[in-house]
Write a protein that holds these residues in place. Sequence first.
Motif, PDB file in Angstrom:
ATOM      1  N   TYR A   1       0.814  -1.395   0.331  1.00 53.45           N
ATOM      2  CA  TYR A   1       0.022  -0.296  -0.328  1.00 53.45           C
ATOM      3  C   TYR A   1       1.125   1.786  -0.104  1.00 53.45           C
ATOM      4  O   TYR A   1       1.947   1.097  -0.652  1.00 53.45           O
ATOM      5  CB  TYR A   1      -1.354  -0.145   1.090  1.00 53.45           C
ATOM      6  CG  TYR A   1      -2.259  -1.133   0.886  1.00 53.45           C
ATOM      7  CD1 TYR A   1      -3.041  -1.076  -0.498  1.00 53.45           C
ATOM      8  CD2 TYR A   1      -2.111  -2.147   1.357  1.00 53.45           C
ATOM      9  CE1 TYR A   1      -4.129  -1.914  -0.918  1.00 53.45           C
ATOM     10  CE2 TYR A   1      -3.517  -3.153   1.549  1.00 53.45           C
ATOM     11  CZ  TYR A   1      -3.839  -3.344  -0.047  1.00 53.45           C
ATOM     12  OH  TYR A   1      -5.316  -4.109   0.007  1.00 53.45           O
TER      13      TYR A   1
ATOM     14  N   ARG B   1      -7.317  -2.074  -6.008  1.00 47.85           N
ATOM     15  CA  ARG B   1      -6.554  -2.130  -4.762  1.00 47.85           C
ATOM     16  C   ARG B   1      -5.492  -3.539  -4.429  1.00 47.85           C
ATOM     17  O   ARG B   1      -4.591  -2.915  -3.714  1.00 47.85           O
ATOM     18  CB  ARG B   1      -7.312  -2.414  -3.752  1.00 47.85           C
ATOM     19  CG  ARG B   1      -7.247  -2.816  -1.991  1.00 47.85           C
ATOM     20  CD  ARG B   1      -8.787  -2.507  -1.331  1.00 47.85           C
ATOM     21  NE  ARG B   1      -8.839  -2.745   0.033  1.00 47.85           N
ATOM     22  CZ  ARG B   1      -9.337  -2.903   0.985  1.00 47.85           C
ATOM     23  NH1 ARG B   1     -10.832  -2.068   0.400  1.00 47.85           N
ATOM     24  NH2 ARG B   1      -9.065  -2.860   1.505  1.00 47.85           N
TER      25      ARG B   1
ATOM     26  N   PRO C   1      -6.272   2.043   1.823  1.00 44.55           N
ATOM     27  CA  PRO C   1      -5.832   1.481   2.581  1.00 44.55           C
ATOM     28  C   PRO C   1      -4.494   2.467   3.409  1.00 44.55           C
ATOM     29  O   PRO C   1      -3.103   2.767   1.975  1.00 44.55           O
ATOM     30  CB  PRO C   1      -5.375   0.098   3.044  1.00 44.55           C
ATOM     31  CG  PRO C   1      -6.526  -0.561   2.253  1.00 44.55           C
ATOM     32  CD  PRO C   1      -6.756   0.544   1.430  1.00 44.55           C
TER      33      PRO C   1
ATOM     34  N   MET D   1      -0.276   2.003   5.598  1.00 41.95           N
ATOM     35  CA  MET D   1       0.279   1.283   6.824  1.00 41.95           C
ATOM     36  C   MET D   1       0.182   1.267   8.159  1.00 41.95           C
ATOM     37  O   MET D   1      -0.183   0.626   8.802  1.00 41.95           O
ATOM     38  CB  MET D   1       1.802   0.777   5.922  1.00 41.95           C
ATOM     39  CG  MET D   1       1.552   0.366   4.712  1.00 41.95           C
ATOM     40  SD  MET D   1       0.570  -1.634   4.907  1.00 41.95           S
ATOM     41  CE  MET D   1       2.038  -2.538   5.875  1.00 41.95           C
TER      42      MET D   1
ATOM     43  N   PHE E   1      -3.153  -0.115  10.197  1.00 45.51           N
ATOM     44  CA  PHE E   1      -2.764  -1.316  11.080  1.00 45.51           C
ATOM     45  C   PHE E   1      -1.848  -1.918  11.902  1.00 45.51           C
ATOM     46  O   PHE E   1      -0.453  -1.061  11.464  1.00 45.51           O
ATOM     47  CB  PHE E   1      -3.291  -2.198   9.434  1.00 45.51           C
ATOM     48  CG  PHE E   1      -4.226  -1.478   8.846  1.00 45.51           C
ATOM     49  CD1 PHE E   1      -5.187  -3.115   8.852  1.00 45.51           C
ATOM     50  CD2 PHE E   1      -3.923  -0.971   7.569  1.00 45.51           C
ATOM     51  CE1 PHE E   1      -5.926  -2.423   8.060  1.00 45.51           C
ATOM     52  CE2 PHE E   1      -5.131  -0.766   6.938  1.00 45.51           C
ATOM     53  CZ  PHE E   1      -6.372  -1.598   6.727  1.00 45.51           C
TER      54      PHE E   1
ATOM     55  N   ILE F   1      -7.524  -5.050   5.948  1.00 42.31           N
ATOM     56  CA  ILE F   1      -6.410  -4.719   5.376  1.00 42.31           C
ATOM     57  C   ILE F   1      -6.708  -4.285   3.609  1.00 42.31           C
ATOM     58  O   ILE F   1      -6.439  -3.782   2.559  1.00 42.31           O
ATOM     59  CB  ILE F   1      -5.030  -5.204   5.435  1.00 42.31           C
ATOM     60  CG1 ILE F   1      -4.369  -3.428   5.053  1.00 42.31           C
ATOM     61  CG2 ILE F   1      -4.751  -5.848   5.051  1.00 42.31           C
ATOM     62  CD1 ILE F   1      -2.610  -3.374   5.250  1.00 42.31           C
TER      63      ILE F   1
ATOM     64  N   MET G   1     -13.249  -8.958  -3.177  1.00 40.67           N
ATOM     65  CA  MET G   1     -11.571  -8.970  -4.004  1.00 40.67           C
ATOM     66  C   MET G   1     -11.646  -9.719  -4.595  1.00 40.67           C
ATOM     67  O   MET G   1     -11.300  -9.854  -6.344  1.00 40.67           O
ATOM     68  CB  MET G   1     -10.230  -9.595  -2.754  1.00 40.67           C
ATOM     69  CG  MET G   1      -8.840  -8.827  -3.394  1.00 40.67           C
ATOM     70  SD  MET G   1      -8.710  -7.260  -4.146  1.00 40.67           S
ATOM     71  CE  MET G   1      -7.804  -6.928  -2.898  1.00 40.67           C
TER      72      MET G   1
END
Lengths: 245, 245
Positions: free
Chosen positions: A129, A171, A221, A223, A226, B158, B165
Amino acid sequence: MNVFIIHAHPEPHSFCTAMKDLAVTTFEAAGHTVQVSDLYAMNWNPVASAADFGARSNPDYLVYALEQRHAHGQGALAADISAELEKLLAADLVIFNFPIFWCSVPAILKGWIDRVLVSGVCYGGLRFYDKGGLAGKKAMLSFTLGAQPHMFADEAAIHGELNLMLRHLQRGTLAYAGLRVLPPFAAYHVPYIDHDARTAMLADYREHLVNIENVQPLRFPKMAEFDRQLNPLGQPDKAGGQISV
Amino acid sequence: MNVFIIHAHPEPHSFCTAMKDLAVTTFEAAGHTVQVSDLYAMNWNPVASAADFGARSNPDYLVYALEQRHAHGQGALAADISAELEKLLAADLVIFNFPIFWCSVPAILKGWIDRVLVSGVCYGGLRFYDKGGLAGKKAMLSFTLGAQPHMFADEAAIHGELNLMLRHLQRGTLAYAGLRVLPPFAAYHVPYIDHDARTAMLADYREHLVNIENVQPLRFPKMAEFDRQLNPLGQPDKAGGQISV
């Protein structure tokens, strides 16, 4: 900017190819540098296999991502992969230009993704990401499809929301590898529209490309949202742009 | 049942291959018939191109889906495509067994989808979703991946929810072509777990396969919920099972 267009259409006279050609001339006219990989013209090999590595960390058992990392370190990646990786790393903006096949990219382009987004370079460990290996670059999907806009308008539409159908690409692939993903350019209903409608669509695409440096990326997202086990720390920061797609 | 397993892993000794082998023995022990297409072993060509057609409706301009329809009618599809299509049409349950590459199938398997799900046979006109050409058959994704379950647990995870997906495959491909899609079997974290954990995972998979005829399919759009322009007629019928993924 250095623009890198990865183009994949089996018909050289397709509308999709005209979009690729228009992007080249539009970017060059604006003073940008453009590289094109025309995968069908290159006879690109899409199959990830042991043959991609001139040296192996484990010759008896193939873990593709581990061998990518090893071979990249040894300078032992197949020549076709190295050449594409070099173009990718030199790019500021990467455009994937293709016809939608089964709500995704054609296999020849999927094989570019499988083979060129090399582990240890484009991602690895906790580098994904916004921390991904390609952070700092932008990417965009640019595609033709038979469907009409209302079929992908929102979750009530027959195929649901376009960005959710594209999640694995935008994504799971581009954002995952660190690229900031610009909203896609979708050329809808192309097989069924007439010459004037196609001309208008190319004019729209040109406009889109001319303004591309001002386009806000999609929201994915980060990082920092998380923990190290990748459990969410709390509510994602919605202020950062659009919600995740 | 006639079970058809399409398997795609570059390492013949992989855990993913062990899953395929287990499926063969489990189904055969239960009295079912099993066909396997091992795409790497077959050296399957994943690239959709003009070479797929022995006769063309328009030799000067390739519209792949139109030529699929035409060539199928003429018996002029490439032999490798015809052979796979025959296996597909004979199947009651189709299992796609593969390692996740970039949140999707490996390119060699994407190319099976691109070339074998022939327009005019598997879909076409308004024959899709529950009216698709493969209606009456079931399908399931069965795959290995490096990620852990909490990374795909829900939309706060995440990578978001696993089924979103996989939407391009489960909804945009399998359900679109008329297949009833069973929940996927995901073998998480495979590269990082030990022999005992892998053995336990195979036991889980065997259990899953033994009970597969009782598993409820996922919920996807039904054509009766849309008008002829494919605009939604109202609220989808949530009573039909799980909500659409």
